[in-house]
Design an enzyme around this catalytic site. Structure first.
Site, mmCIF file in Angstrom:
data_model
loop_
_atom_site.group_PDB
_atom_site.id
_atom_site.type_symbol
_atom_site.label_atom_id
_atom_site.label_comp_id
_atom_site.label_asym_id
_atom_site.label_seq_id
_atom_site.Cartn_x
_atom_site.Cartn_y
_atom_site.Cartn_z
ATOM 1 N N GLU A 1 9.830 -2.100 4.066
ATOM 2 C CA GLU A 1 9.086 -2.028 2.798
ATOM 3 C C GLU A 1 9.980 -1.539 1.660
ATOM 4 O O GLU A 1 9.859 -1.990 0.518
ATOM 5 C CB GLU A 1 7.879 -1.102 2.965
ATOM 6 C CG GLU A 1 6.814 -1.695 3.873
ATOM 7 C CD GLU A 1 5.716 -0.730 4.239
ATOM 8 O OE1 GLU A 1 4.625 -1.197 4.597
ATOM 9 O OE2 GLU A 1 5.929 0.495 4.184
ATOM 10 N N GLY B 1 0.831 -1.196 0.000
ATOM 11 C CA GLY B 1 0.000 0.000 0.000
ATOM 12 C C GLY B 1 0.870 1.252 0.000
ATOM 13 O O GLY B 1 2.102 1.183 -0.084
HETATM 14 C C1 5RP Z 1 3.040 0.955 6.176
HETATM 15 C C2 5RP Z 1 2.717 1.603 4.893
HETATM 16 C C3 5RP Z 1 1.357 1.369 4.342
HETATM 17 O O1 5RP Z 1 1.478 0.766 3.101
HETATM 18 C C4 5RP Z 1 0.659 2.704 4.219
HETATM 19 O O2 5RP Z 1 0.648 3.328 5.479
HETATM 20 C C5 5RP Z 1 -0.763 2.524 3.706
HETATM 21 O O3 5RP Z 1 -1.488 1.828 4.678
HETATM 22 P P1 5RP Z 1 -3.013 1.475 4.497
HETATM 23 O O4 5RP Z 1 -3.116 0.452 3.417
HETATM 24 O O5 5RP Z 1 -3.432 0.972 5.857
HETATM 25 O O6 5RP Z 1 -3.758 2.743 4.152
HETATM 26 O O7 5RP Z 1 3.493 2.298 4.292
HETATM 27 O O8 5RP Z 1 4.298 1.359 6.635
#
Ligand code: 5RP
Length: 223
Positions: free
Chosen positions: A112, A91
């Site tokens: 990530e 995400g």
């Molecule tokens: C985690 C991230 C997530 O991908 C980002 O915060 C998006 O999260 P969500 O899918 O809950 O909106 O970078 O470190």
């Protein structure tokens, strides 16, 4: 869009996260090595992927993804023996039309980013609220505890986040800055001793962006 449940019982945002997650799962093929991101959108990717019944080897970017993936029957290996992934899916907090990302809302951006650079194809899955004309979020940063006060003073405008340390022992904070030139900001942050990783992901990392609006998914191919 509002927060009221849809007939499926999901909020409008969750309908979009689910649509993006299901579309992301469709890009995975039998035999692939797969990097799994972190967050509420990835939480919809995982069951969709498990449901496909493919023979795949996965690496997770966080303990919560690892636990959820294993519970669904996916094979999750430590990130040590695999030196490239066929695909990684994750995400984002913000994504621009050029493919600049802010990541790290879930404090997992260090892992990530390592997984994203290791993947032949890095796919972003997002609900429509994440698609923005330009980055605006504070930049998530992971900092070494050693010399923390010094690093914070040199960075300026950085607020510690009230969350546990990362699984790698890092301190999570948010750096408030002008993002008119994200490449310049990314370079400045990368050059800061004590800063482990920041949440600006450059477009050259990103291959595909899947943005859901309602149940429709737009597939943007960047590379
Ligand atoms: C985690 C991230 C997530 O991908 C980002 O915060 C998006 O999260 P969500 O899918 O809950 O909106 O970078 O470190």
């Amino acid at each position: 869009m509002n927060g009221d449940p849809t007939p499926s019982g999901l909020s409008d945002a969750d309908v979009e996260k689910q649509a993006a997650g299901v579309a992301g799962a469709q890009l995975v093929e039998d035999g692939m090595t797969v990097g799994l991101g972190t967050g509420s959108t990835v939480a919809y990717l995982l069951p969709a992927l498990a449901q496909r019944g493919l023979s795949i080897r996965c690496v997770a970017t966080s303990p919560r993804t690892e636990v959820a993936a294993r519970e669904l029957g996916l094979t999750v290996e430590p990130f040590g023996s695999i030196d490239r992934f066929d695909i990684a899916i994750d995400g984002a907090d913000e994504v621009t039309p050029e493919g600049w990302l802010i990541k790290g809302g879930g404090a997992a951006h260090t892992r990530e980013k390592i997984v994203a650079v290791t993947a032949d194809r890095f796919v972003v899955i997002a609900d429509s609220s994440k698609a923005v004309p330009a980055l605006t979020w504070p930049v998530p940063v992971e900092l070494l505890a050693y010399g923390l006060a010094s690093t914070l003073r040199r960075l300026g405008s950085t607020v510690l986040r009230d969350v546990p340390r990362s699984p790698d022992g890092g301190v999570i904070a948010d750096h408030h800055t002008d993002l008119d030139d994200p490449g310049r900001t990314a370079a400045l942050l990368s050059a800061t001793p004590g800063l482990v990783a920041h949440g600006i992901f450059a477009p050259d990392l990103v291959h595909d962006v899947l943005v859901a609006t309602g149940t429709e998914v737009e597939h943007r191919r960047l590379r």
